[in-house]
Design a protein around this motif. Structure first.
Motif, PDB file in Angstrom:
ATOM      1  N   LEU A   2      41.112  29.943  24.661  1.00  0.00           N
ATOM      2  CA  LEU A   2      41.682  30.540  23.461  1.00  0.00           C
ATOM      3  C   LEU A   2      40.593  31.106  22.560  1.00  0.00           C
ATOM      4  CD1 LEU A   2      44.311  31.151  22.078  1.00  0.00           C
ATOM      5  CD2 LEU A   2      44.198  28.949  20.940  1.00  0.00           C
ATOM      6  N   GLU A   3      39.447  30.442  22.544  1.00  0.00           N
ATOM      7  CA  GLU A   3      38.330  30.935  21.740  1.00  0.00           C
ATOM      8  C   GLU A   3      37.835  32.280  22.277  1.00  0.00           C
ATOM      9  OE1 GLU A   3      33.786  29.592  20.908  1.00  0.00           O
ATOM     10  OE2 GLU A   3      35.319  28.028  20.762  1.00  0.00           O
ATOM     11  N   TRP A   4      37.767  32.400  23.624  1.00  0.00           N
ATOM     12  CA  TRP A   4      37.340  33.663  24.231  1.00  0.00           C
ATOM     13  C   TRP A   4      38.321  34.780  23.882  1.00  0.00           C
ATOM     14  CZ3 TRP A   4      39.157  37.376  27.525  1.00  0.00           C
ATOM     15  CH2 TRP A   4      38.206  38.264  28.031  1.00  0.00           C
ATOM     16  N   ILE A   5      39.614  34.477  23.921  1.00  0.00           N
ATOM     17  CA  ILE A   5      40.636  35.469  23.573  1.00  0.00           C
ATOM     18  C   ILE A   5      40.477  35.903  22.122  1.00  0.00           C
ATOM     19  CG2 ILE A   5      43.120  35.837  23.231  1.00  0.00           C
ATOM     20  CD1 ILE A   5      43.561  34.115  25.724  1.00  0.00           C
ATOM     21  N   ASN A   6      40.179  34.945  21.248  1.00  0.00           N
ATOM     22  CA  ASN A   6      39.975  35.283  19.834  1.00  0.00           C
ATOM     23  C   ASN A   6      38.728  36.130  19.627  1.00  0.00           C
ATOM     24  OD1 ASN A   6      42.271  34.044  18.814  1.00  0.00           O
ATOM     25  ND2 ASN A   6      41.251  32.050  18.656  1.00  0.00           N
ATOM     26  N   ASP A   7      37.723  35.940  20.475  1.00  0.00           N
ATOM     27  CA  ASP A   7      36.484  36.711  20.330  1.00  0.00           C
ATOM     28  C   ASP A   7      36.550  38.076  21.017  1.00  0.00           C
ATOM     29  OD1 ASP A   7      35.360  34.661  18.883  1.00  0.00           O
ATOM     30  OD2 ASP A   7      34.337  33.778  20.615  1.00  0.00           O
ATOM     31  N   PHE A   8      37.210  38.129  22.168  1.00  0.00           N
ATOM     32  CA  PHE A   8      37.202  39.351  22.967  1.00  0.00           C
ATOM     33  C   PHE A   8      38.609  39.883  23.241  1.00  0.00           C
ATOM     34  CE2 PHE A   8      33.306  37.068  24.092  1.00  0.00           C
ATOM     35  CZ  PHE A   8      32.361  38.026  23.757  1.00  0.00           C
ATOM     36  N   GLY A   9      39.523  39.666  22.326  1.00  0.00           N
ATOM     37  CA  GLY A   9      40.887  40.147  22.485  1.00  0.00           C
ATOM     38  C   GLY A   9      40.970  41.658  22.597  1.00  0.00           C
ATOM     39  N   TRP A  10      40.015  42.356  22.021  1.00  0.00           N
ATOM     40  CA  TRP A  10      40.031  43.812  22.089  1.00  0.00           C
ATOM     41  C   TRP A  10      39.933  44.283  23.539  1.00  0.00           C
ATOM     42  CZ3 TRP A  10      35.976  46.590  24.115  1.00  0.00           C
ATOM     43  CH2 TRP A  10      34.761  45.899  24.278  1.00  0.00           C
ATOM     44  N   PHE A  46      44.108  43.374  16.056  1.00  0.00           N
ATOM     45  CA  PHE A  46      42.982  42.505  16.405  1.00  0.00           C
ATOM     46  C   PHE A  46      41.757  42.866  15.576  1.00  0.00           C
ATOM     47  CE2 PHE A  46      39.008  41.907  18.667  1.00  0.00           C
ATOM     48  CZ  PHE A  46      39.030  40.554  18.906  1.00  0.00           C
ATOM     49  N   LEU A  47      41.498  44.170  15.450  1.00  0.00           N
ATOM     50  CA  LEU A  47      40.319  44.611  14.691  1.00  0.00           C
ATOM     51  C   LEU A  47      40.406  44.233  13.212  1.00  0.00           C
ATOM     52  CD1 LEU A  47      39.717  48.094  16.362  1.00  0.00           C
ATOM     53  CD2 LEU A  47      38.514  45.932  16.793  1.00  0.00           C
ATOM     54  N   PHE A  48      41.634  44.040  12.710  1.00  0.00           N
ATOM     55  CA  PHE A  48      41.835  43.581  11.338  1.00  0.00           C
ATOM     56  C   PHE A  48      41.994  42.058  11.269  1.00  0.00           C
ATOM     57  CE2 PHE A  48      42.919  48.057  10.591  1.00  0.00           C
ATOM     58  CZ  PHE A  48      42.157  48.283   9.454  1.00  0.00           C
ATOM     59  N   HIS A  49      41.578  41.377  12.337  1.00  0.00           N
ATOM     60  CA  HIS A  49      41.542  39.911  12.409  1.00  0.00           C
ATOM     61  C   HIS A  49      42.908  39.264  12.261  1.00  0.00           C
ATOM     62  CE1 HIS A  49      37.219  40.323  12.416  1.00  0.00           C
ATOM     63  NE2 HIS A  49      37.277  41.018  11.297  1.00  0.00           N
TER      64      HIS A  49
END
Length: 161
Positions: A2-10, A46-49
């Motif tokens: 989930l952390e990877w998805i939050n970091d690289f979701g783009w 995603f880019l707007f967090h």
């Protein structure tokens, strides 16, 4: 994970966008391209967090909205024009052609406009090279030809030359 998805979701949203765009190119039915717009909207979120759940909701809402609102308008625009307007090979019926290789009931070559087509005649004598003929029908990739002025099948929308 989930952390990877939050970091690289783009990367995920960009991949979804590209896969949907490729699917649209293969199908050409105006569904997948509108879903890809949803993926782009989720990428912007995603880019707007925005949290992951909101990105998924944005993807679903935008994809559904574009499919329901834009697709019917786009299809109506693509189908605009007279109902009896001929397209593709139907436009060739009634066009003059020149025999490049003698045409029989089995084989031959004709030039229609600037294109060379395989051809055959439904019956009758072989037509020699250089003769002027008329396209009476298209069967797959083969032009069915007749001598100029010969009776064309009824129901064709071809015009006389």
């Amino acid at each position: 994970m989930l952390e990877w998805i939050n970091d690289f979701g783009w990367i995920i949203w960009l991949t979804v966008f590209l896969l949907l765009a490729v699917a649209e190119m293969l199908t050409l039915n105006l569904y997948f391209i509108l879903m890809s717009v949803g993926a782009l909207a989720a990428l912007v979120a995603f880019l707007f967090h925005a949290p992951l759940w909101l990105q998924i909701v944005i993807f679903c809402v935008v994809a559904l909205a574009t499919t329901v609102l834009i697709r019917p308008l786009a299809l109506a625009h693509l189908r605009r024009g007279p109902a009896d307007q001929l397209s593709n090979v139907d436009r060739l019926i009634g066009h003059p052609a020149v025999v490049l290789e003698a045409v029989s009931t089995n084989s031959g070559l004709v030039k229609i406009g600037g294109d060379v087509w395989t051809a055959r005649i439904r019956g009758g004598a072989e037509i020699p090279v250089g003769a002027g003929v008329e396209v009476s029908a298209i069967d797959g990739a083969t032009a069915i030809i007749s001598s100029p002025g010969a009776h064309r099948p009824t129901g064709t929308a071809a015009t006389t030359a």
